[in-house]
Design an enzyme around this catalytic site. Structure first.
Site, PDB file in Angstrom:
ATOM      1  N   HIS A   1      46.147  48.942  27.639  1.00  0.00           N
ATOM      2  CA  HIS A   1      45.749  50.343  27.814  1.00  0.00           C
ATOM      3  C   HIS A   1      45.501  51.046  26.484  1.00  0.00           C
ATOM      4  O   HIS A   1      44.647  51.925  26.397  1.00  0.00           O
ATOM      5  CB  HIS A   1      46.783  51.070  28.685  1.00  0.00           C
ATOM      6  CG  HIS A   1      46.798  50.550  30.098  1.00  0.00           C
ATOM      7  ND1 HIS A   1      47.927  50.496  30.879  1.00  0.00           N
ATOM      8  CD2 HIS A   1      45.787  50.030  30.868  1.00  0.00           C
ATOM      9  CE1 HIS A   1      47.616  49.982  32.068  1.00  0.00           C
ATOM     10  NE2 HIS A   1      46.333  49.683  32.074  1.00  0.00           N
TER      11      HIS A   1
ATOM     12  N   SER B   1      44.784  51.348  34.841  1.00  0.00           N
ATOM     13  CA  SER B   1      43.515  51.534  34.121  1.00  0.00           C
ATOM     14  C   SER B   1      42.662  52.637  34.764  1.00  0.00           C
ATOM     15  O   SER B   1      42.072  53.450  34.021  1.00  0.00           O
ATOM     16  CB  SER B   1      42.754  50.207  34.010  1.00  0.00           C
ATOM     17  OG  SER B   1      42.736  49.511  35.235  1.00  0.00           O
TER      18      SER B   1
ATOM     19  N   HIS C   1      39.182  44.710  38.490  1.00  0.00           N
ATOM     20  CA  HIS C   1      40.497  44.459  39.106  1.00  0.00           C
ATOM     21  C   HIS C   1      41.344  45.709  38.865  1.00  0.00           C
ATOM     22  O   HIS C   1      42.167  45.755  37.961  1.00  0.00           O
ATOM     23  CB  HIS C   1      41.156  43.236  38.488  1.00  0.00           C
ATOM     24  CG  HIS C   1      40.422  41.956  38.744  1.00  0.00           C
ATOM     25  ND1 HIS C   1      39.202  41.673  38.176  1.00  0.00           N
ATOM     26  CD2 HIS C   1      40.741  40.879  39.518  1.00  0.00           C
ATOM     27  CE1 HIS C   1      38.795  40.482  38.596  1.00  0.00           C
ATOM     28  NE2 HIS C   1      39.709  39.972  39.406  1.00  0.00           N
TER      29      HIS C   1
ATOM     30  N   ASP D   1      40.404  42.362  34.452  1.00  0.00           N
ATOM     31  CA  ASP D   1      41.857  42.312  34.285  1.00  0.00           C
ATOM     32  C   ASP D   1      42.514  41.673  35.509  1.00  0.00           C
ATOM     33  O   ASP D   1      43.290  42.322  36.224  1.00  0.00           O
ATOM     34  CB  ASP D   1      42.349  43.759  34.080  1.00  0.00           C
ATOM     35  CG  ASP D   1      43.854  43.841  33.909  1.00  0.00           C
ATOM     36  OD1 ASP D   1      44.466  42.849  33.467  1.00  0.00           O
ATOM     37  OD2 ASP D   1      44.415  44.903  34.235  1.00  0.00           O
TER      38      ASP D   1
ATOM     39  N   ASP E   1      35.516  41.960  45.933  1.00  0.00           N
ATOM     40  CA  ASP E   1      35.709  41.036  44.824  1.00  0.00           C
ATOM     41  C   ASP E   1      35.024  41.574  43.560  1.00  0.00           C
ATOM     42  O   ASP E   1      33.803  41.687  43.508  1.00  0.00           O
ATOM     43  CB  ASP E   1      35.114  39.674  45.222  1.00  0.00           C
ATOM     44  CG  ASP E   1      35.266  38.632  44.133  1.00  0.00           C
ATOM     45  OD1 ASP E   1      35.842  38.937  43.062  1.00  0.00           O
ATOM     46  OD2 ASP E   1      34.797  37.500  44.348  1.00  0.00           O
ATOM     47  N   GLY E   2      35.829  41.909  42.570  1.00  0.00           N
ATOM     48  CA  GLY E   2      35.293  42.481  41.338  1.00  0.00           C
ATOM     49  C   GLY E   2      34.458  41.493  40.546  1.00  0.00           C
ATOM     50  O   GLY E   2      33.510  41.894  39.855  1.00  0.00           O
TER      51      GLY E   2
HETATM   52  C1  SAM Z   1      46.539  42.964  36.709  1.00  0.00           C
HETATM   53  S1  SAM Z   1      46.244  43.855  38.166  1.00  0.00           S
HETATM   54  C2  SAM Z   1      45.162  45.140  37.652  1.00  0.00           C
HETATM   55  C3  SAM Z   1      45.793  46.209  36.828  1.00  0.00           C
HETATM   56  C4  SAM Z   1      44.880  47.324  36.422  1.00  0.00           C
HETATM   57  N1  SAM Z   1      43.618  46.852  35.858  1.00  0.00           N
HETATM   58  C5  SAM Z   1      45.573  48.228  35.412  1.00  0.00           C
HETATM   59  O1  SAM Z   1      45.393  48.027  34.188  1.00  0.00           O
HETATM   60  O2  SAM Z   1      46.268  49.128  35.844  1.00  0.00           O
HETATM   61  C6  SAM Z   1      45.110  42.804  39.029  1.00  0.00           C
HETATM   62  C7  SAM Z   1      44.638  43.371  40.360  1.00  0.00           C
HETATM   63  O3  SAM Z   1      43.512  42.607  40.817  1.00  0.00           O
HETATM   64  C8  SAM Z   1      43.562  42.516  42.234  1.00  0.00           C
HETATM   65  N2  SAM Z   1      42.674  41.387  42.564  1.00  0.00           N
HETATM   66  C9  SAM Z   1      42.947  40.062  42.589  1.00  0.00           C
HETATM   67  N3  SAM Z   1      41.797  39.358  42.769  1.00  0.00           N
HETATM   68  C10 SAM Z   1      40.776  40.272  42.826  1.00  0.00           C
HETATM   69  C11 SAM Z   1      39.360  40.168  42.924  1.00  0.00           C
HETATM   70  N4  SAM Z   1      38.747  38.987  43.026  1.00  0.00           N
HETATM   71  N5  SAM Z   1      38.629  41.313  42.928  1.00  0.00           N
HETATM   72  C12 SAM Z   1      39.246  42.532  42.828  1.00  0.00           C
HETATM   73  N6  SAM Z   1      40.573  42.679  42.712  1.00  0.00           N
HETATM   74  C13 SAM Z   1      41.336  41.568  42.703  1.00  0.00           C
HETATM   75  C14 SAM Z   1      45.026  42.360  42.535  1.00  0.00           C
HETATM   76  O4  SAM Z   1      45.309  42.752  43.856  1.00  0.00           O
HETATM   77  C15 SAM Z   1      45.657  43.295  41.482  1.00  0.00           C
HETATM   78  O5  SAM Z   1      45.839  44.582  42.012  1.00  0.00           O
END
Ligand code: SAM
Length: 287
Positions: free
Chosen positions: A19, A102, A42, A167, A145-146
């Site tokens: 961050h 984030s 994500h 992320d 899916d990101g």
């Molecule tokens: C490390 S956390 C994200 C934290 C966030 N970026 C932050 O800094 O606050 C990863 C997230 O990705 C989600 N996730 C997992 N696979 C994904 C995908 N293919 N597309 C989108 N989200 C996904 C999970 O549910 C989780 O909430």
């Protein structure tokens, strides 16, 4: 099946590094009047209670944000003081009870003309995220899916200025290959996109090799070089496992970022290190 919940980890040492870097990237992008797009592949829930049973299970934030919270702002490098002040703003100036994800930081830093595209696969976290930011101007919070979204989101319409934050949780081993693919895809579609990838520092081959694979991809495709920052805070456990630190890889970084991180990595080691040999790595390849 998604087992990972970021609420367990919110505000830990890895979130601090990620961050701090994200904030400086967004501040730099906002220096020009022209709008930009932030794509957070994500996104998580957007913000987390530090008083929840999740956050307190292992109280990871105690070795992260909590170690900076009480610091005298004047004693911190400017970018670290900036980070703590934004967490304070998220808490409404009160005690440390909540931690912004984030999207929470993006909400504090993006201007109304900037576009925010958030992707989250977990239904519960997506619901919380959408309730928090879904009505924000120029914002979309998509349950999807990101990784797959990169194709439709880049390049963005209008001004060709974009930041891509990737992320994932790396709970699935294939995430390591997917982030390299995401970097390639993003830079092929937009060679000057600022791409920021977070990764966990573990002793596994996948984790050790990842920065080299990202560097090779960026060497070939990024218009303005890359930067890599890694913070190692503890040693592996007796079996050789555990999150010993984390890294952030940025393709096309703001030109000021290396100097900003140069001023704060050792202070981060000093405050977040959990053993005597805690250390950092900061390297870059200019364009
Ligand atoms: C490390 S956390 C994200 C934290 C966030 N970026 C932050 O800094 O606050 C990863 C997230 O990705 C989600 N996730 C997992 N696979 C994904 C995908 N293919 N597309 C989108 N989200 C996904 C999970 O549910 C989780 O909430």
């Amino acid at each position: 099946m998604l087992a990972y919940r970021h609420a367990f980890h919110a505000g830990n040492h890895a979130d601090v590094l990620k961050h701090v870097v994200l904030i400086q990237v967004l501040r730099y992008m906002a220096q020009k009047d022209k709008p930009f797009t932030l794509i957070d592949t994500h996104a998580g829930a957007g913000g987390y209670s530090l008083e929840s049973r999740y956050a307190n299970k292992r109280a990871e934030y105690a070795n992260g944000i909590a170690r900076l919270w009480e610091a005298d702002a004047a004693a911190l490098p400017p970018a670290l003081a900036d980070y703590v002040s934004l967490v304070r703003a998220f808490n409404g100036g009160g005690n440390l009870e909540q931690y912004p994800g984030s999207p929470g930081f993006a909400n504090l830093l993006l201007r109304p003309q900037d576009r925010l595209r958030l992707f989250e696969l977990h239904p519960t976290d997506h619901r919380i995220l959408d309730a928090f930011l879904g009505a924000r101007p120029n914002t979309q919070a998509t349950m999807g899916d990101g990784f797959a979204a990169i194709r439709s989101e880049l390049p963005p319409p209008g001004s060709r200025r974009a930041v891509l934050l990737v992320d994932p949780s790396y709970e699935i081993k294939s995430d390591y290959a997917k982030v390299v693919g995401a970097l390639r895809e993003a830079l092929t579609r937009m060679a000057d996109c600022v791409v920021m990838i977070w990764y966990p520092q573990l002793t596994t081959v996948d984790s050790v090799q990842l920065p080299h694979r990202l560097q090779s991809a960026a060497d070939a495709l990024a218009r303005k070089g890359w930067l890599h920052a890694r913070l190692t805070v503890q040693q592996p456990d007796a079996r050789g496992f555990g999150l010993i630190g984390s890294g952030v890889f940025i393709a096309n970084p703001p030109h000021v970022l290396h100097a900003e991180l140069g001023a704060l990595m050792q202070p981060l080691v000093d405050r977040l290190g959990q053993y005597d040999a805690a250390h950092y790595l900061l390297e870059q390849r200019a364009a």
